[in-house]
Design a protein around this motif. Structure first.
Motif, PDB file in Angstrom:
ATOM      1  N   MET A 133       0.848  -1.201   0.000  1.00 51.38           N
ATOM      2  CA  MET A 133       0.000   0.000   0.000  1.00 51.38           C
ATOM      3  C   MET A 133       0.878   1.243   0.000  1.00 51.38           C
ATOM      4  SD  MET A 133      -2.946   1.060   2.758  1.00 51.38           S
ATOM      5  CE  MET A 133      -3.842   2.593   2.589  1.00 51.38           C
ATOM      6  N   GLU A 134       0.572   2.189  -0.878  1.00 50.39           N
ATOM      7  CA  GLU A 134       1.397   3.389  -0.988  1.00 50.39           C
ATOM      8  C   GLU A 134       0.781   4.551  -0.221  1.00 50.39           C
ATOM      9  OE1 GLU A 134       1.908   4.113  -5.096  1.00 50.39           O
ATOM     10  OE2 GLU A 134       3.632   2.774  -5.245  1.00 50.39           O
ATOM     11  N   HIS A 135       1.646   5.463   0.178  1.00 52.02           N
ATOM     12  CA  HIS A 135       1.210   6.647   0.903  1.00 52.02           C
ATOM     13  C   HIS A 135       0.435   7.569  -0.026  1.00 52.02           C
ATOM     14  CE1 HIS A 135       1.365   9.503   4.157  1.00 52.02           C
ATOM     15  NE2 HIS A 135       1.785  10.430   3.327  1.00 52.02           N
ATOM     16  N   THR A 136      -0.749   8.027   0.370  1.00 57.71           N
ATOM     17  CA  THR A 136      -1.608   8.808  -0.530  1.00 57.71           C
ATOM     18  C   THR A 136      -2.124  10.089   0.099  1.00 57.71           C
ATOM     19  OG1 THR A 136      -3.544   7.536   0.205  1.00 57.71           O
ATOM     20  CG2 THR A 136      -2.392   6.754  -1.770  1.00 57.71           C
ATOM     21  N   GLU A 137      -1.463  10.650   1.096  1.00 49.85           N
ATOM     22  CA  GLU A 137      -1.956  11.859   1.758  1.00 49.85           C
ATOM     23  C   GLU A 137      -1.630  13.100   0.936  1.00 49.85           C
ATOM     24  OE1 GLU A 137      -1.736  12.320   6.155  1.00 49.85           O
ATOM     25  OE2 GLU A 137      -0.414  10.604   5.988  1.00 49.85           O
ATOM     26  N   THR A 138      -2.067  13.140  -0.321  1.00 49.39           N
ATOM     27  CA  THR A 138      -1.713  14.250  -1.195  1.00 49.39           C
ATOM     28  C   THR A 138      -2.310  15.563  -0.719  1.00 49.39           C
ATOM     29  OG1 THR A 138      -3.586  13.677  -2.601  1.00 49.39           O
ATOM     30  CG2 THR A 138      -1.438  12.788  -3.209  1.00 49.39           C
ATOM     31  N   GLU A 139      -3.482  15.506  -0.039  1.00 45.58           N
ATOM     32  CA  GLU A 139      -4.129  16.754   0.355  1.00 45.58           C
ATOM     33  C   GLU A 139      -3.354  17.491   1.436  1.00 45.58           C
ATOM     34  OE1 GLU A 139      -5.482  13.484   2.984  1.00 45.58           O
ATOM     35  OE2 GLU A 139      -5.330  13.762   0.818  1.00 45.58           O
ATOM     36  N   SER A 140      -2.467  16.773   2.173  1.00 44.67           N
ATOM     37  CA  SER A 140      -1.723  17.414   3.247  1.00 44.67           C
ATOM     38  C   SER A 140      -0.249  17.570   2.915  1.00 44.67           C
ATOM     39  CB  SER A 140      -1.872  16.604   4.543  1.00 44.67           C
ATOM     40  OG  SER A 140      -1.342  15.298   4.379  1.00 44.67           O
ATOM     41  N   ARG A 141       0.122  17.287   1.670  1.00 40.47           N
ATOM     42  CA  ARG A 141       1.521  17.375   1.265  1.00 40.47           C
ATOM     43  C   ARG A 141       1.916  18.821   1.016  1.00 40.47           C
ATOM     44  NH1 ARG A 141       3.060  12.681  -1.598  1.00 40.47           N
ATOM     45  NH2 ARG A 141       4.844  13.776  -2.478  1.00 40.47           N
ATOM     46  N   GLN A 142       3.133  19.161   1.392  1.00 38.72           N
ATOM     47  CA  GLN A 142       3.645  20.495   1.133  1.00 38.72           C
ATOM     48  C   GLN A 142       5.161  20.451   1.052  1.00 38.72           C
ATOM     49  OE1 GLN A 142       3.230  23.255   4.421  1.00 38.72           O
ATOM     50  NE2 GLN A 142       3.193  21.609   5.918  1.00 38.72           N
ATOM     51  N   LEU A 143       5.717  21.438   0.348  1.00 42.25           N
ATOM     52  CA  LEU A 143       7.164  21.591   0.267  1.00 42.25           C
ATOM     53  C   LEU A 143       7.577  22.753   1.161  1.00 42.25           C
ATOM     54  CD1 LEU A 143       7.828  21.255  -3.568  1.00 42.25           C
ATOM     55  CD2 LEU A 143       8.145  19.508  -1.831  1.00 42.25           C
ATOM     56  N   ARG A 144       8.727  22.633   1.769  1.00 38.71           N
ATOM     57  CA  ARG A 144       9.290  23.734   2.557  1.00 38.71           C
ATOM     58  C   ARG A 144      10.802  23.678   2.466  1.00 38.71           C
ATOM     59  NH1 ARG A 144      11.214  22.251   7.680  1.00 38.71           N
ATOM     60  NH2 ARG A 144      10.636  20.155   8.375  1.00 38.71           N
ATOM     61  N   VAL A 145      11.442  24.760   2.848  1.00 36.77           N
ATOM     62  CA  VAL A 145      12.905  24.814   2.890  1.00 36.77           C
ATOM     63  C   VAL A 145      13.355  24.445   4.292  1.00 36.77           C
ATOM     64  CG1 VAL A 145      14.934  26.271   2.611  1.00 36.77           C
ATOM     65  CG2 VAL A 145      12.979  26.560   1.080  1.00 36.77           C
ATOM     66  N   GLY A 146      14.333  23.555   4.382  1.00 31.61           N
ATOM     67  CA  GLY A 146      14.804  23.086   5.679  1.00 31.61           C
ATOM     68  C   GLY A 146      15.514  24.172   6.461  1.00 31.61           C
ATOM     69  N   GLU A 147      15.414  24.082   7.788  1.00 28.66           N
ATOM     70  CA  GLU A 147      16.024  25.069   8.678  1.00 28.66           C
ATOM     71  C   GLU A 147      17.130  24.407   9.505  1.00 28.66           C
ATOM     72  OE1 GLU A 147      12.839  26.459  11.043  1.00 28.66           O
ATOM     73  OE2 GLU A 147      11.826  27.513   9.409  1.00 28.66           O
ATOM     74  N   PRO A 148      18.198  25.152   9.787  1.00 32.22           N
ATOM     75  CA  PRO A 148      19.244  24.617  10.652  1.00 32.22           C
ATOM     76  C   PRO A 148      18.649  24.186  11.991  1.00 32.22           C
ATOM     77  CG  PRO A 148      19.973  26.646   9.610  1.00 32.22           C
ATOM     78  CD  PRO A 148      18.518  26.516   9.296  1.00 32.22           C
ATOM     79  N   GLY A 149      19.134  23.091  12.511  1.00 32.76           N
ATOM     80  CA  GLY A 149      18.612  22.585  13.775  1.00 32.76           C
ATOM     81  C   GLY A 149      17.649  21.436  13.606  1.00 32.76           C
ATOM     82  N   ALA A 150      17.198  21.197  12.359  1.00 34.19           N
ATOM     83  CA  ALA A 150      16.225  20.133  12.117  1.00 34.19           C
ATOM     84  C   ALA A 150      16.883  18.831  11.679  1.00 34.19           C
ATOM     85  CB  ALA A 150      15.217  20.582  11.056  1.00 34.19           C
ATOM     86  N   ALA A 151      18.197  18.785  11.710  1.00 28.44           N
ATOM     87  CA  ALA A 151      18.913  17.638  11.142  1.00 28.44           C
ATOM     88  C   ALA A 151      18.525  16.325  11.817  1.00 28.44           C
ATOM     89  CB  ALA A 151      20.416  17.862  11.243  1.00 28.44           C
ATOM     90  N   ALA A 152      18.484  16.298  13.139  1.00 24.57           N
ATOM     91  CA  ALA A 152      18.213  15.045  13.851  1.00 24.57           C
ATOM     92  C   ALA A 152      16.812  14.538  13.544  1.00 24.57           C
ATOM     93  CB  ALA A 152      18.385  15.255  15.356  1.00 24.57           C
ATOM     94  N   ALA A 153      15.823  15.440  13.546  1.00 27.09           N
ATOM     95  CA  ALA A 153      14.448  15.030  13.265  1.00 27.09           C
ATOM     96  C   ALA A 153      14.303  14.539  11.834  1.00 27.09           C
ATOM     97  CB  ALA A 153      13.497  16.206  13.526  1.00 27.09           C
ATOM     98  N   LEU A 154      14.972  15.190  10.903  1.00 24.85           N
ATOM     99  CA  LEU A 154      14.910  14.768   9.508  1.00 24.85           C
ATOM    100  C   LEU A 154      15.551  13.394   9.326  1.00 24.85           C
ATOM    101  CD1 LEU A 154      15.803  18.053   7.575  1.00 24.85           C
ATOM    102  CD2 LEU A 154      13.705  16.710   7.328  1.00 24.85           C
ATOM    103  N   ALA A 155      16.708  13.196   9.936  1.00 23.26           N
ATOM    104  CA  ALA A 155      17.403  11.925   9.805  1.00 23.26           C
ATOM    105  C   ALA A 155      16.548  10.776  10.353  1.00 23.26           C
ATOM    106  CB  ALA A 155      18.742  11.987  10.538  1.00 23.26           C
ATOM    107  N   GLU A 156      15.879  11.025  11.461  1.00 24.62           N
ATOM    108  CA  GLU A 156      15.025   9.979  12.036  1.00 24.62           C
ATOM    109  C   GLU A 156      13.823   9.700  11.134  1.00 24.62           C
ATOM    110  OE1 GLU A 156      12.459   9.007  16.103  1.00 24.62           O
ATOM    111  OE2 GLU A 156      13.548  10.904  15.899  1.00 24.62           O
ATOM    112  N   ALA A 157      13.166  10.756  10.629  1.00 31.16           N
ATOM    113  CA  ALA A 157      11.978  10.576   9.787  1.00 31.16           C
ATOM    114  C   ALA A 157      12.313   9.848   8.492  1.00 31.16           C
ATOM    115  CB  ALA A 157      11.347  11.932   9.485  1.00 31.16           C
ATOM    116  N   LEU A 158      13.507  10.092   7.951  1.00 31.74           N
ATOM    117  CA  LEU A 158      13.896   9.487   6.685  1.00 31.74           C
ATOM    118  C   LEU A 158      14.621   8.156   6.865  1.00 31.74           C
ATOM    119  CD1 LEU A 158      15.146  12.691   4.815  1.00 31.74           C
ATOM    120  CD2 LEU A 158      12.925  11.567   4.602  1.00 31.74           C
ATOM    121  N   GLY A 159      14.810   7.744   8.113  1.00 29.09           N
ATOM    122  CA  GLY A 159      15.505   6.487   8.355  1.00 29.09           C
ATOM    123  C   GLY A 159      16.978   6.544   8.022  1.00 29.09           C
ATOM    124  N   GLU A 160      17.587   7.724   8.188  1.00 28.08           N
ATOM    125  CA  GLU A 160      19.000   7.920   7.828  1.00 28.08           C
ATOM    126  C   GLU A 160      19.767   8.506   9.016  1.00 28.08           C
ATOM    127  OE1 GLU A 160      20.229   6.910   5.108  1.00 28.08           O
ATOM    128  OE2 GLU A 160      18.639   6.842   3.598  1.00 28.08           O
TER     129      GLU A 160
END
Length: 309
Positions: free
Chosen positions: A1-28
């Motif tokens: 099953m694929e992710h389909t939450e298109t109505e809540s999708r958005q693009l943003r520019v990353g901010e310094p300080g978010a590295a740890a949260a991003l790495a965890e969310a992306l599994g990296e």
């Protein structure tokens, strides 16, 4: 099953300080240090579903060329698989918009080796979307961003554009109602020196203006009420396109197949209804515009004007 939450999708520019949260969310998690460097020194575009990042693009802004160095996609969100190809395409469109606004003329996508099947599919998709191969990398010419602060500046821009146009050229304009599509076409008509006043063809669909002194004429089309290319062809545009410049308002999605080469111009209003400022994104498509310097369409800055006086 694929992710389909298109109505809540958005693009943003990353901010310094978010590295740890991003790495965890992306599994990296092993890339936390790398993410910190990217966020501090370069630009990162993040594709987000709700409050959860599903993808990250690392963009380096260089002189004339913005470079996509990496794209990372989360394998899943809350146990639901992510459509990696869709996330990558969305991130690349966001990167192209950001690079255009920063003044870059090209977007270069570096080759990378992970997920070879998906990368092969993405490469084929990008080649179909106007990228060209540059060795293992892919390059796309970006739209030119031009700001017109007044209606008079919009007409002046049209007149400068007319200096680049020749018989057989096709210009497709899009944008909000009242964004200035007809105003731009009036400037093109003035620059070409055509006969008759250039007014909106809304009710008659097409207006034809003869050229003077051996210059091309102008064919001005309003495709707002047309639903297909066939309806556009019924206007007999083929009878005049070879000896005229053809401008089709509301032409995006309908008129691209009239010619293999064209200029696509997207005109956007500012957020303030009282502000006349318009932002134009001018994108050349096809062989006709390869090597044509569109930078002459930018308004000369004050220092340049004073130096020439």
């Amino acid at each position: 099953m694929e992710h389909t939450e298109t109505e809540s999708r958005q693009l943003r520019v990353g901010e310094p300080g978010a590295a740890a949260a991003l790495a965890e969310a992306l599994g990296e998690q092993q890339l936390v240090g790398q993410f910190e460097s990217w966020l501090a020194d370069d630009l990162c575009v993040i594709d987000q579903a709700g409050d959860r990042p599903v993808g990250l693009l690392h963009l380096v802004d260089g002189p004339g060329t913005a470079v996509v160095e990496a794209i990372l996609v989360a394998p899943a969100v809350d146990g639901v698989a992510v459509d990696g190809a869709a996330v990558e395409r969305e991130l690349l469109e966001g990167a192209a918009q950001l690079a255009t606004d920063l003044g870059a003329s090209e977007l270069l996508v570096r080759s990378w080796s992970d997920h070879p099947v998906r990368r092969s599919q993405l490469r084929a998709t990008l080649l179909d979307a106007g990228f060209r191969a540059d060795g293992d990398d892919l390059v796309r010419r970006l739209p030119l961003r031009v700001v017109a602060p007044t209606a008079e500046a919009m007409q002046d821009l049209g007149a400068r554009l007319a200096g680049l146009l020749r018989a057989g050229d096709l210009v497709l304009t899009s944008g909000d109602l009242g964004a200035g599509k007809t105003t731009l076409t009036q400037g093109i008509g003035a620059g070409l020196g055509v006969l008759g006043p250039v007014i909106s063809p809304t009710f008659v669909l097409v207006r034809r203006h003869a050229g003077t002194e051996g210059r091309p004429g102008l064919v001005h089309v309003d495709a707002y009420r047309l639903g297909s290319l066939a309806e556009l062809v019924d206007l007999d545009l083929d009878e005049t396109m070879d000896e005229s410049v053809t401008v089709v308002e509301w032409g995006a999605g309908i008129a691209e197949q009239l010619e293999g080469s064209y200029l696509a111009i997207d005109i956007r209003r500012s957020g303030d209804p009282a502000d006349e400022t318009r932002i134009l994104y001018i994108e050349p498509v096809g062989q006709r515009w390869q090597g044509v310097d569109l930078s002459v369409l930018r308004e000369p800055d004050v220092d340049t004007q004073e130096a020439q006086a």
